[in-house]
Design a protein around this motif. Sequence first.
Motif, PDB file in Angstrom:
ATOM      1  N   ALA A  55      -7.907   9.904  11.041  1.00 13.48           N
ATOM      2  CA  ALA A  55      -6.914   8.994  10.753  1.00 13.48           C
ATOM      3  C   ALA A  55      -7.494   7.627  11.041  1.00 13.48           C
ATOM      4  CB  ALA A  55      -5.439   9.265  11.516  1.00 13.48           C
TER       5      ALA A  55
ATOM      6  N   PRO B  25      -1.270   3.635   8.367  1.00 14.81           N
ATOM      7  CA  PRO B  25      -2.293   4.607   8.747  1.00 14.81           C
ATOM      8  C   PRO B  25      -2.710   5.341   7.354  1.00 14.81           C
ATOM      9  CG  PRO B  25      -0.263   5.283   9.286  1.00 14.81           C
ATOM     10  CD  PRO B  25      -0.135   3.878   9.038  1.00 14.81           C
ATOM     11  N   VAL B  26      -3.988   5.772   7.081  1.00 15.04           N
ATOM     12  CA  VAL B  26      -4.489   6.640   6.180  1.00 15.04           C
ATOM     13  C   VAL B  26      -5.332   7.656   6.672  1.00 15.04           C
ATOM     14  CG1 VAL B  26      -4.287   4.755   4.552  1.00 15.04           C
ATOM     15  CG2 VAL B  26      -6.454   5.014   5.541  1.00 15.04           C
ATOM     16  N   ALA B  27      -5.890   8.494   5.996  1.00 15.50           N
ATOM     17  CA  ALA B  27      -6.809   9.619   6.304  1.00 15.50           C
ATOM     18  C   ALA B  27      -8.064   9.086   5.500  1.00 15.50           C
ATOM     19  CB  ALA B  27      -6.603  10.837   5.876  1.00 15.50           C
TER      20      ALA B  27
ATOM     21  N   SER C 238      -3.405  15.469   3.842  1.00 16.13           N
ATOM     22  CA  SER C 238      -1.968  15.482   3.268  1.00 16.13           C
ATOM     23  C   SER C 238      -0.903  16.302   4.147  1.00 16.13           C
ATOM     24  CB  SER C 238      -1.816  15.924   1.819  1.00 16.13           C
ATOM     25  OG  SER C 238      -1.797  14.845   0.945  1.00 16.13           O
TER      26      SER C 238
ATOM     27  N   TYR D 220      -0.802  12.482   6.001  1.00 17.52           N
ATOM     28  CA  TYR D 220      -1.420  11.330   5.355  1.00 17.52           C
ATOM     29  C   TYR D 220      -1.813  11.383   4.164  1.00 17.52           C
ATOM     30  CZ  TYR D 220      -2.464  10.534  10.264  1.00 17.52           C
ATOM     31  OH  TYR D 220      -2.397  10.323  11.585  1.00 17.52           O
TER      32      TYR D 220
ATOM     33  N   GLN E 182      -5.274   8.238   1.313  1.00 18.94           N
ATOM     34  CA  GLN E 182      -6.645   8.576   1.669  1.00 18.94           C
ATOM     35  C   GLN E 182      -7.572   7.827   0.984  1.00 18.94           C
ATOM     36  OE1 GLN E 182      -6.960  12.876   0.494  1.00 18.94           O
ATOM     37  NE2 GLN E 182      -5.001  13.250   1.880  1.00 18.94           N
TER      38      GLN E 182
END
Length: 139
Positions: A62, A69-71, A100, A104, A107
């Motif tokens: 993360a 926030p994103v992966a 996911s 998240y 991405q």
Amino acid sequence: MTFHHFRLPHPDWAEARQIRQVVFVEEQACPPEEEWDAFDETAEHVLLRIDGETAGTARWRAVETADGPVAKLERFALLQPFRGRGLSRPLIRAVSERASDAGYPDQKLHAQAHLEALYTSLGFTRTGNLFDEAGIPHV
């Protein structure tokens, strides 16, 4: 084909680390100080096995961006005997689905430029210009 997901510390780390050592440090001449970073401690790692034999690895973590926030999907590597066998797509999908499922859906990744078409075919969209990472052109 099996995928094993783990966080450090874990016994499978030695196998994942060895794959990255061979692929990135030895084959692609990435500087070891760039390959081995503190993010390994916080990332979720994935180990791909084919008929019980270790074939590939990746990780995701993360990250905070201006949009939230994103992966970040990273360190995709397949050992040479397993390349050209259609294993990249399932490995990428497994990591993406796991991120996911962890909450998240947004991405990002830094793709080696020669693999841009592969990632595009899996739904990723190029958002920036070509750049250098560890001496390798990335998008």
